[in-house]
Scaffold this motif. Structure first.
Motif, PDB file in Angstrom:
ATOM      1  N   GLY A  58      23.313   3.030 -17.655  1.00 44.98           N
ATOM      2  CA  GLY A  58      22.286   2.909 -16.632  1.00 44.98           C
ATOM      3  C   GLY A  58      22.300   1.634 -15.816  1.00 44.98           C
ATOM      4  O   GLY A  58      22.763   0.582 -16.256  1.00 44.98           O
ATOM      5  N   VAL A  59      21.781   1.780 -14.595  1.00 40.39           N
ATOM      6  CA  VAL A  59      21.498   0.666 -13.698  1.00 40.39           C
ATOM      7  C   VAL A  59      20.011   0.757 -13.381  1.00 40.39           C
ATOM      8  O   VAL A  59      19.517   1.819 -12.992  1.00 40.39           O
ATOM      9  CB  VAL A  59      22.333   0.742 -12.400  1.00 40.39           C
ATOM     10  N   PHE A  60      19.296  -0.345 -13.553  1.00 35.93           N
ATOM     11  CA  PHE A  60      17.847  -0.372 -13.408  1.00 35.93           C
ATOM     12  C   PHE A  60      17.459  -1.396 -12.343  1.00 35.93           C
ATOM     13  O   PHE A  60      17.662  -2.597 -12.542  1.00 35.93           O
ATOM     14  CB  PHE A  60      17.196  -0.710 -14.754  1.00 35.93           C
ATOM     15  N   LEU A  61      16.941  -0.911 -11.215  1.00 36.48           N
ATOM     16  CA  LEU A  61      16.490  -1.779 -10.125  1.00 36.48           C
ATOM     17  C   LEU A  61      14.968  -1.782 -10.135  1.00 36.48           C
ATOM     18  O   LEU A  61      14.344  -0.759  -9.863  1.00 36.48           O
ATOM     19  CB  LEU A  61      16.999  -1.268  -8.783  1.00 36.48           C
ATOM     20  N   GLU A  62      14.370  -2.913 -10.449  1.00 34.10           N
ATOM     21  CA  GLU A  62      12.917  -2.992 -10.537  1.00 34.10           C
ATOM     22  C   GLU A  62      12.291  -3.187  -9.152  1.00 34.10           C
ATOM     23  O   GLU A  62      12.989  -3.390  -8.159  1.00 34.10           O
ATOM     24  CB  GLU A  62      12.515  -4.115 -11.494  1.00 34.10           C
ATOM     25  N   ASP A  63      10.978  -3.145  -9.107  1.00 38.18           N
ATOM     26  CA  ASP A  63      10.211  -3.215  -7.862  1.00 38.18           C
ATOM     27  C   ASP A  63      10.624  -4.385  -6.975  1.00 38.18           C
ATOM     28  O   ASP A  63      10.878  -5.486  -7.467  1.00 38.18           O
ATOM     29  CB  ASP A  63       8.717  -3.344  -8.163  1.00 38.18           C
ATOM     30  N   PHE A  64      10.661  -4.124  -5.674  1.00 39.97           N
ATOM     31  CA  PHE A  64      10.925  -5.129  -4.640  1.00 39.97           C
ATOM     32  C   PHE A  64      12.298  -5.778  -4.755  1.00 39.97           C
ATOM     33  O   PHE A  64      12.502  -6.889  -4.287  1.00 39.97           O
ATOM     34  CB  PHE A  64       9.828  -6.211  -4.623  1.00 39.97           C
ATOM     35  N   SER A  65      13.246  -5.087  -5.366  1.00 43.77           N
ATOM     36  CA  SER A  65      14.612  -5.609  -5.418  1.00 43.77           C
ATOM     37  C   SER A  65      15.431  -4.954  -4.310  1.00 43.77           C
ATOM     38  O   SER A  65      14.987  -3.986  -3.690  1.00 43.77           O
ATOM     39  CB  SER A  65      15.238  -5.352  -6.792  1.00 43.77           C
ATOM     40  N   LEU A 112       2.498 -12.895  -1.311  1.00 40.19           N
ATOM     41  CA  LEU A 112       2.643 -11.819  -0.319  1.00 40.19           C
ATOM     42  C   LEU A 112       2.672 -10.445  -0.990  1.00 40.19           C
ATOM     43  O   LEU A 112       2.122  -9.480  -0.470  1.00 40.19           O
ATOM     44  CB  LEU A 112       3.905 -12.031   0.516  1.00 40.19           C
ATOM     45  N   GLU A 113       3.317 -10.372  -2.148  1.00 38.30           N
ATOM     46  CA  GLU A 113       3.340  -9.107  -2.890  1.00 38.30           C
ATOM     47  C   GLU A 113       1.919  -8.652  -3.227  1.00 38.30           C
ATOM     48  O   GLU A 113       1.569  -7.482  -3.047  1.00 38.30           O
ATOM     49  CB  GLU A 113       4.147  -9.243  -4.180  1.00 38.30           C
ATOM     50  N   GLN A 114       1.085  -9.579  -3.711  1.00 40.47           N
ATOM     51  CA  GLN A 114      -0.289  -9.239  -4.074  1.00 40.47           C
ATOM     52  C   GLN A 114      -1.087  -8.773  -2.861  1.00 40.47           C
ATOM     53  O   GLN A 114      -1.839  -7.795  -2.939  1.00 40.47           O
ATOM     54  CB  GLN A 114      -0.968 -10.432  -4.764  1.00 40.47           C
ATOM     55  N   TYR A 128       0.155  -7.395  -0.111  1.00 40.25           N
ATOM     56  CA  TYR A 128       0.707  -6.097   0.266  1.00 40.25           C
ATOM     57  C   TYR A 128       0.179  -4.979  -0.635  1.00 40.25           C
ATOM     58  O   TYR A 128      -0.260  -3.927  -0.155  1.00 40.25           O
ATOM     59  CB  TYR A 128       2.238  -6.154   0.223  1.00 40.25           C
ATOM     60  N   LEU A 129       0.215  -5.202  -1.943  1.00 39.11           N
ATOM     61  CA  LEU A 129      -0.247  -4.178  -2.885  1.00 39.11           C
ATOM     62  C   LEU A 129      -1.740  -3.904  -2.727  1.00 39.11           C
ATOM     63  O   LEU A 129      -2.178  -2.753  -2.833  1.00 39.11           O
ATOM     64  CB  LEU A 129       0.088  -4.586  -4.319  1.00 39.11           C
ATOM     65  N   ALA A 130      -2.531  -4.942  -2.465  1.00 41.34           N
ATOM     66  CA  ALA A 130      -3.968  -4.755  -2.235  1.00 41.34           C
ATOM     67  C   ALA A 130      -4.192  -3.913  -0.983  1.00 41.34           C
ATOM     68  O   ALA A 130      -5.028  -2.997  -0.979  1.00 41.34           O
ATOM     69  CB  ALA A 130      -4.666  -6.104  -2.113  1.00 41.34           C
ATOM     70  N   GLU A 131      -3.431  -4.191   0.061  1.00 42.08           N
ATOM     71  CA  GLU A 131      -3.534  -3.422   1.302  1.00 42.08           C
ATOM     72  C   GLU A 131      -3.142  -1.962   1.082  1.00 42.08           C
ATOM     73  O   GLU A 131      -3.796  -1.040   1.584  1.00 42.08           O
ATOM     74  CB  GLU A 131      -2.619  -4.055   2.358  1.00 42.08           C
ATOM     75  N   GLU A 132      -2.091  -1.742   0.307  1.00 40.10           N
ATOM     76  CA  GLU A 132      -1.646  -0.377  -0.007  1.00 40.10           C
ATOM     77  C   GLU A 132      -2.716   0.387  -0.794  1.00 40.10           C
ATOM     78  O   GLU A 132      -2.939   1.576  -0.571  1.00 40.10           O
ATOM     79  CB  GLU A 132      -0.336  -0.407  -0.812  1.00 40.10           C
ATOM     80  N   THR A 133      -3.390  -0.292  -1.706  1.00 44.39           N
ATOM     81  CA  THR A 133      -4.455   0.330  -2.499  1.00 44.39           C
ATOM     82  C   THR A 133      -5.611   0.757  -1.598  1.00 44.39           C
ATOM     83  O   THR A 133      -6.155   1.859  -1.738  1.00 44.39           O
ATOM     84  CB  THR A 133      -4.951  -0.634  -3.594  1.00 44.39           C
ATOM     85  N   VAL A 134      -5.974  -0.109  -0.641  1.00 39.21           N
ATOM     86  CA  VAL A 134      -7.058   0.216   0.289  1.00 39.21           C
ATOM     87  C   VAL A 134      -6.667   1.421   1.141  1.00 39.21           C
ATOM     88  O   VAL A 134      -7.463   2.347   1.324  1.00 39.21           O
ATOM     89  CB  VAL A 134      -7.383  -1.009   1.176  1.00 39.21           C
TER      90      VAL A 134
END
Length: 195
Positions: free
Chosen positions: A73-80, A177-179, A181-187
């Protein structure tokens, strides 16, 4: 760039398919039943993906990349992300000359290295770089263009070269910036659910 429709993506029968996934109609996807793709991720033209692969949310794989997950396996995590023409492989032949090589030869005559590759959150891999089996890019690693990564990196560091060497620390400012962005996406998601 033309992307597959939601219906076309569903026909491929991925192991997991998130929302707002964009995959080029010119990408080659083998073994989709072993591939997971998270929300808001994108795979561009002329990429080849095969074997066991897990792609987190907001991951970008740019044109001409090869991601060969094999069995480990190859595992690419969030925002990579992988920039143009990167190669990531979880298995390779023995080049010492003590064994035979290539997929046309039965396994008993070969000595393949098979190890998972992990690309953690907020890692970015520069154009034309190679990640070998067993590599772990720890969170926030930045790999410069045309590098070959042969071993695990330190978190929040910048690497470059063949073999890749640590140059300096990398800023963690993007975590704020990630936080946001994620807050905006949740809204946005809550607003669309209430319509």
């Amino acid at each position: 760039m033309a992307f597959l429709s939601k219906e076309q993506l569903q026909v491929l029968s991925f192991k997991k398919l998130g929302e707002n996934v964009r995959i080029s109609d010119k990408a080659a996807i083998y073994n989709p039943d072993q591939i997971e793709v998270g929300d808001n991720s994108r795979i561009d033209d002329f990429c080849v993906l095969s074997g066991r692969i897990s792609i987190g949310r907001n991951v970008h794989i740019a044109i001409y990349c090869n991601v060969a997950g094999g069995t480990e396996g190859v595992f690419l995590e969030d925002f990579s992300g992988l920039a143009y023409g990167c190669h990531v492989m979880s298995q390779t032949d023995d080049y010492s000359g003590r064994t035979l090589t290539n997929p046309t030869v039965p396994t008993r005559y070969k000595n393949e290295t098979r190890k998972a590759v992990h690309i953690e959150r907020h890692c970015i891999v520069g154009t034309g770089s190679i990640l070998l089996p067993g590599v772990r890019l720890q969170e926030g690693t930045s790999v410069g263009a045309m590098s070959m990564v042969t071993k695990t990196t330190e978190p929040w560091s910048i690497y470059f070269g063949i073999p890749a060497k640590r140059l300096k620390s990398r800023s963690q400012a993007l975590l704020t910036l990630e936080q946001e962005y994620l807050a905006e996406e949740t809204v946005k998601k809550s607003a669309s659910e209430n319509l």
